[in-house]
Design a protein around this motif. Sequence first.
Motif, PDB file in Angstrom:
ATOM      1  N   LEU A  26      -2.461   1.126  11.808  1.00  0.00           N
ATOM      2  CA  LEU A  26      -3.539   1.414  10.866  1.00  0.00           C
ATOM      3  C   LEU A  26      -4.656   2.285  11.447  1.00  0.00           C
ATOM      4  CD1 LEU A  26      -4.235   1.034   7.935  1.00  0.00           C
ATOM      5  CD2 LEU A  26      -5.273  -1.167   8.499  1.00  0.00           C
ATOM      6  N   SER A  30      -5.479   5.624   9.429  1.00  0.00           N
ATOM      7  CA  SER A  30      -6.722   5.538   8.647  1.00  0.00           C
ATOM      8  C   SER A  30      -7.409   6.884   8.434  1.00  0.00           C
ATOM      9  CB  SER A  30      -7.685   4.534   9.265  1.00  0.00           C
ATOM     10  OG  SER A  30      -8.101   4.953  10.537  1.00  0.00           O
ATOM     11  N   THR A  42      -8.419  -1.742   5.432  1.00  0.00           N
ATOM     12  CA  THR A  42      -9.055  -2.158   6.686  1.00  0.00           C
ATOM     13  C   THR A  42     -10.024  -3.326   6.527  1.00  0.00           C
ATOM     14  OG1 THR A  42     -10.773  -0.453   6.444  1.00  0.00           O
ATOM     15  CG2 THR A  42      -8.810   0.127   7.753  1.00  0.00           C
TER      16      THR A  42
END
Length: 163
Positions: A26, A30, A42
């Motif tokens: 992630l 992101s 998140t």
Amino acid sequence: MKYVDLDAQVGGLTGVIDPTRYLGRLPELSGSLPPGALAFATDPQHYSFSGKRCVKDLTLQQVSFLGNDGQDIEACFRHNCWKHDEDLVIRWTGVVHVRIETPDGTSWSDLETVILDEILPHDHGCSHEMAFRPGTLMITCRDITATWAETDCPDARQGQGTS
């Protein structure tokens, strides 16, 4: 799902839901997610199974197609009183693709309880895959807005465990 493992093995236990690989990727992903999708993916409680804002165990209640072109879809997810304090409303904007797969067909009404989800960058913005008991929902869209809303669920600290 590409990274979330819905059938992991932990020690001698099989069939475990494990978002570890996704959470590890992630930070790298992101930078390519649209702002709403990034905020939702998140959220520190999103993948915490004991978190009040974890999507696991929510139940799909209602789906609406918004605007004249139907490119915005809004889904209301009902809380589980043993776990959540709030319902979740997800709005996918600029939808370019929807795929529903269930053992009984390809209808929104065949989707029930959320197992987990995964949001990935896409040329159109992002893809959002949700695993359900039973079935899968995959939406490709420009962005996602997730809003948690107060429910009628009694406070988990009050009255539970008493008879």
